[in-house]
Structure formats: C-alpha cells, structure tokens
Scaffold this active site. Structure first.
Site, PDB file in Angstrom:
ATOM      1  N   GLY A  46       0.872  -1.129  -0.191  1.00 60.79           N
ATOM      2  CA  GLY A  46       0.018  -0.084   0.137  1.00 60.79           C
ATOM      3  C   GLY A  46       0.764   1.024  -0.019  1.00 60.79           C
ATOM      4  CD  GLN A  51       3.243   6.003   2.767  1.00 63.55           C
ATOM      5  OE1 GLN A  51       2.235   5.311   2.303  1.00 63.55           O
ATOM      6  NE2 GLN A  51       4.374   5.192   3.284  1.00 63.55           N
ATOM      7  CB  CYS A  91       5.153   2.164   7.599  1.00 67.70           C
ATOM      8  SG  CYS A  91       4.803   3.687   6.693  1.00 67.70           S
ATOM      9  CG  LEU A  92       6.677   0.739   1.678  1.00 70.15           C
ATOM     10  CD1 LEU A  92       6.141   1.269   0.101  1.00 70.15           C
ATOM     11  CD2 LEU A  92       7.515  -0.128   1.137  1.00 70.15           C
ATOM     12  CG  HIS A 133      -0.811   1.447   7.404  1.00 68.33           C
ATOM     13  ND1 HIS A 133      -0.055   1.087   8.357  1.00 68.33           N
ATOM     14  CD2 HIS A 133       0.139   2.248   6.558  1.00 68.33           C
ATOM     15  CE1 HIS A 133       1.395   1.176   8.035  1.00 68.33           C
ATOM     16  NE2 HIS A 133       1.214   2.300   6.867  1.00 68.33           N
ATOM     17  CD  GLU A 134      -1.194   2.416   2.874  1.00 66.65           C
ATOM     18  OE1 GLU A 134      -0.689   3.702   2.819  1.00 66.65           O
ATOM     19  OE2 GLU A 134      -0.401   1.681   2.940  1.00 66.65           O
ATOM     20  CG  HIS A 137       0.465   6.798   5.429  1.00 66.18           C
ATOM     21  ND1 HIS A 137       1.733   7.337   6.180  1.00 66.18           N
ATOM     22  CD2 HIS A 137       0.753   5.406   5.307  1.00 66.18           C
ATOM     23  CE1 HIS A 137       2.551   6.138   6.338  1.00 66.18           C
ATOM     24  NE2 HIS A 137       1.712   4.994   5.798  1.00 66.18           N
TER      25      HIS A 137
HETATM   26 NI    NI Z   1       2.524   2.907   5.713  1.00 63.20          NI
END
Ligand code: NI
Length: 178
Positions: A46, A51, A91-92, A133-134, A137
C-alpha cells in the site's frame, strides 16, 4: 512511469493532512501510475500520496502476491468498521520496523476510482488493515503512533541515525546484492 522518493519517519511532511481531490483527470491518473510503480519497486502492499510528499487524498493498494489486485482509492472514507483485532504492521516510511496494531478487521469503504466514479467495497483482513493504515497517512498519522512512546522513540532515534549516516556517506553507485 516515474519512481517517486518515499519520505521516511520522522520527516515532518508525513504529518501533513492531505486535501480532497476535486477532479479525477489524466494528471491524477498519471500520478496513480507513479504511486503503483513506486509501491511495487519498494515491495509494499500500500502507498498513500502523503508518503511521496503529494498532499492529495489518494492511495493505492495491492495485497496480492502476483501484483494482480491493484486498487485505487481517491477521497476514501470508511463508512463501517467491525471486528477489532491485532495484526503486525510495517510501513515503507518506517523501513525495517514491524509492530502489532489493533484495527478493525472488517470495513466498508467508499471512494472514487481511477475513472472518477464513486464505489463502495467491503474489505477484510490484510486489505482492511492496509486501507486503514493508508487513510491514516492521508490524515498525517503513522502506525508508530499506536505503539508505546518508548518504542516509538527508539525507532525514531535509530532511523534518524541511519538517515544521518546516509547523508554523510560519499555518493557511490549502488552495487548489486549477491
Ligand atoms: Ni505506511
């Protein structure tokens, strides 16, 4: 398609609240393609626009193993939630760290698709967690906000140290890993 740079915690830009998208047009679709390219290259499931330092309410997911379930959510809203449970999240933007987070394991989400048309869908398990989660963000929230301050501080310090080391290192071409 372009691979975009992913912001890393504790970059303050990750705390920006994204603005709703007024028009789903070709420019936005090109951005969505770039989000997918960036997410797949980083081996993520995702990615939210926040991000990559674009503060529009857009996120993409693909929880499949074969990259064959790409989903686009523009201006997403969770309209129902059920069955809170715990899942380990990464998470990235917080590379290398995984922690248990409690979230609804079943949701119903409403959004605009790639074509600008509204849709609703039910999601459960990993996809439900990923969408929540996204969306976090897009609201400037990170999964580390759900863990203890002690753990969060430890993660922040380690990532800051890595980021400093990277900034100080002389530029050299990356060697292929063997
Ligand atoms: Ni994330």
């Amino acid at each position: 398609m372009t691979r975009l740079a992913i912001l890393e915690y504790p970059d303050p830009r990750l705390r920006t609240r994204a603005q709703p998208v007024a028009h789903v047009d070709d420019e936005l679709r090109k951005f969505v393609d770039d989000l997918f390219e960036t997410m797949y290259a980083a081996k993520g499931i995702g990615l939210a626009a926040t991000q990559v330092n674009v503060h529009k309410r857009v996120l993409v997911t693909d929880v499949s193993e074969n990259h064959d379930q790409p989903l686009v959510f523009v201006n997403p809203e969770i309209i129902a939630k059920d069955c809170v449970g715990t899942m380990q999240e990464g998470c990235l933007s917080v590379p290398g760290y995984y922690e248990d987070v409690n979230r609804a394991q079943k949701i119903r989400v409403r959004a605009l698709g790639r074509d600008g048309q509204p849709f609703e869908m039910d999601a459960e398990g990993l996809l439900a967690v990923c969408i929540q989660h996204e969306i976090d963000h897009l609201d400037g929230k990170l999964f580390v906000d759900y863990i203890s301050e002690l753990k969060r501080t430890r993660i922040r310090r380690k990532l800051e140290k890595e980021q400093r080391a990277r900034a100080d290192a002389p530029a050299r071409p990356r060697q292929p890993a063997l």
